[in-house]
Design an enzyme around this catalytic site. Sequence first.
Site, mmCIF file in Angstrom:
data_model
loop_
_atom_site.group_PDB
_atom_site.id
_atom_site.type_symbol
_atom_site.label_atom_id
_atom_site.label_comp_id
_atom_site.label_asym_id
_atom_site.label_seq_id
_atom_site.Cartn_x
_atom_site.Cartn_y
_atom_site.Cartn_z
ATOM 1 N N GLU A 164 25.567 110.049 -2.753
ATOM 2 C CA GLU A 164 24.699 109.897 -3.919
ATOM 3 C C GLU A 164 23.500 110.836 -3.857
ATOM 4 O OE1 GLU A 164 25.274 108.431 -6.644
ATOM 5 O OE2 GLU A 164 27.118 107.435 -6.035
ATOM 6 N N TYR A 167 18.251 104.937 -9.859
ATOM 7 C CA TYR A 167 19.681 105.226 -9.980
ATOM 8 C C TYR A 167 20.383 105.116 -8.634
ATOM 9 C CZ TYR A 167 24.052 107.599 -9.847
ATOM 10 O OH TYR A 167 25.378 107.875 -9.586
ATOM 11 N N ASP A 214 24.259 107.146 -14.903
ATOM 12 C CA ASP A 214 24.057 108.582 -14.722
ATOM 13 C C ASP A 214 24.360 109.281 -16.047
ATOM 14 O OD1 ASP A 214 26.812 108.507 -14.947
ATOM 15 O OD2 ASP A 214 27.205 109.663 -13.121
ATOM 16 N N CYS A 274 35.818 111.143 -21.351
ATOM 17 C CA CYS A 274 34.715 111.184 -22.318
ATOM 18 C C CYS A 274 33.775 112.328 -21.934
ATOM 19 C CB CYS A 274 33.984 109.844 -22.324
ATOM 20 S SG CYS A 274 32.915 109.591 -23.768
ATOM 21 N N CYS A 310 39.829 111.511 -26.613
ATOM 22 C CA CYS A 310 39.778 110.149 -27.165
ATOM 23 C C CYS A 310 41.152 109.488 -27.234
ATOM 24 C CB CYS A 310 39.138 110.177 -28.552
ATOM 25 S SG CYS A 310 37.415 110.753 -28.557
ATOM 26 N N CYS A 338 41.828 107.451 -24.073
ATOM 27 C CA CYS A 338 40.713 106.660 -23.546
ATOM 28 C C CYS A 338 41.032 105.172 -23.631
ATOM 29 C CB CYS A 338 39.443 106.961 -24.341
ATOM 30 S SG CYS A 338 38.017 105.982 -23.799
#
Length: 360
Positions: free
Chosen positions: A44, A127, A145, A197, A204, A207
């Site tokens: 991270e 975060y 994020d 996305c 799409c 998805c």
Amino acid sequence: MRDALTRSLLDWYDANAREMPWRVGPTDRKAGVRPDPYAVWLSEVMLQQTTVAAVRAYHQRFIAIWPTVGDLAAADDAAVMAEWAGLGYYARARNLLKCARAVVADHGGRFPDTYDALLTLPGIGPYTAAAISAIAFDRASVVVDGNVERVMARMYAVQTPLPAAKPELTALAAALTPDTRPGDYAQAVMDLGATICTPRSPACGICPWMSDCAARKQGIAAELPKKTPKAPKPVRRGVVYAGRRPDGAWLLETRPDKGLLGGMVGFPGSDWAEVPEDTAPPADARWQDAGEVRHIFTHFHLILLVRAATVEGPAQRGRFTPANAFNPRDLPTLMRKVLNAALAALPPLERTPDTDVEDT
């Protein structure tokens, strides 16, 4: 609606989760395998403003050299900064060491497992604390994020531009965060944003949230999230001196801990400013112009005039690093550009060390 969305996304993630060195996949996780909090934390920190592709090799190398947080805490600062070279945003490397040492000194070498406790560690903000608590400890923390912001903006057709939309998008993400498998869910939403996305040309049609996406229904998915135009970056300039002795030793210095490239090894030079002040060369020599190098930082563009010379005498600033102890990969990317410009301008040595490197 939340439960249905969670189930469909987790089903998609179970079949399509990205493989990463620091990740425990959904199959293993269901079997009881738990992520290593140290590996998750390291990933991270490295991933802040950096792509997964750029981080993979660095993460694997750090884990190989320092397998535990205790190993990293005991490491020499210069060694860690050298391994970080090329990854950018060097304050992260300094905070990495501070955090590792705090975990060892204050928590017995074990990362705390809650959001609030993680926030007390150096270099860990909201975060990162949410990501570690969710991914490593399966806490129902809200992980947001850039990928998650994009997914939420499109799911709910949020028209407010970023960054003003951040609180609204975080609230929407919180409303969808489940108590069941929150670690997998957090990674699933990020994977959805990274692979389907996407910022341009979202897929799409495949998805898992296609039927519920407000932006898709309105035909505006590719337009979201909207962003407030950024002001043009200013340009700063400076001079840098790349001096080499006839025996191949380079004149280097360690930059101050605070500021850009803090704690990194580099070539001496002037401050960086819109109108830089004159700075005396670090040694007496016949300095010649070796061209300019350009670099982009978060808040400005930098143009450095490179001056190169063969230095016969002592230096008034910096220190000479012998050729056999000099590794170009210990330099940050900007200084590698300076090195290559200097090598092109200086006459070859009788036995030239293999120092030319590609920019990264």
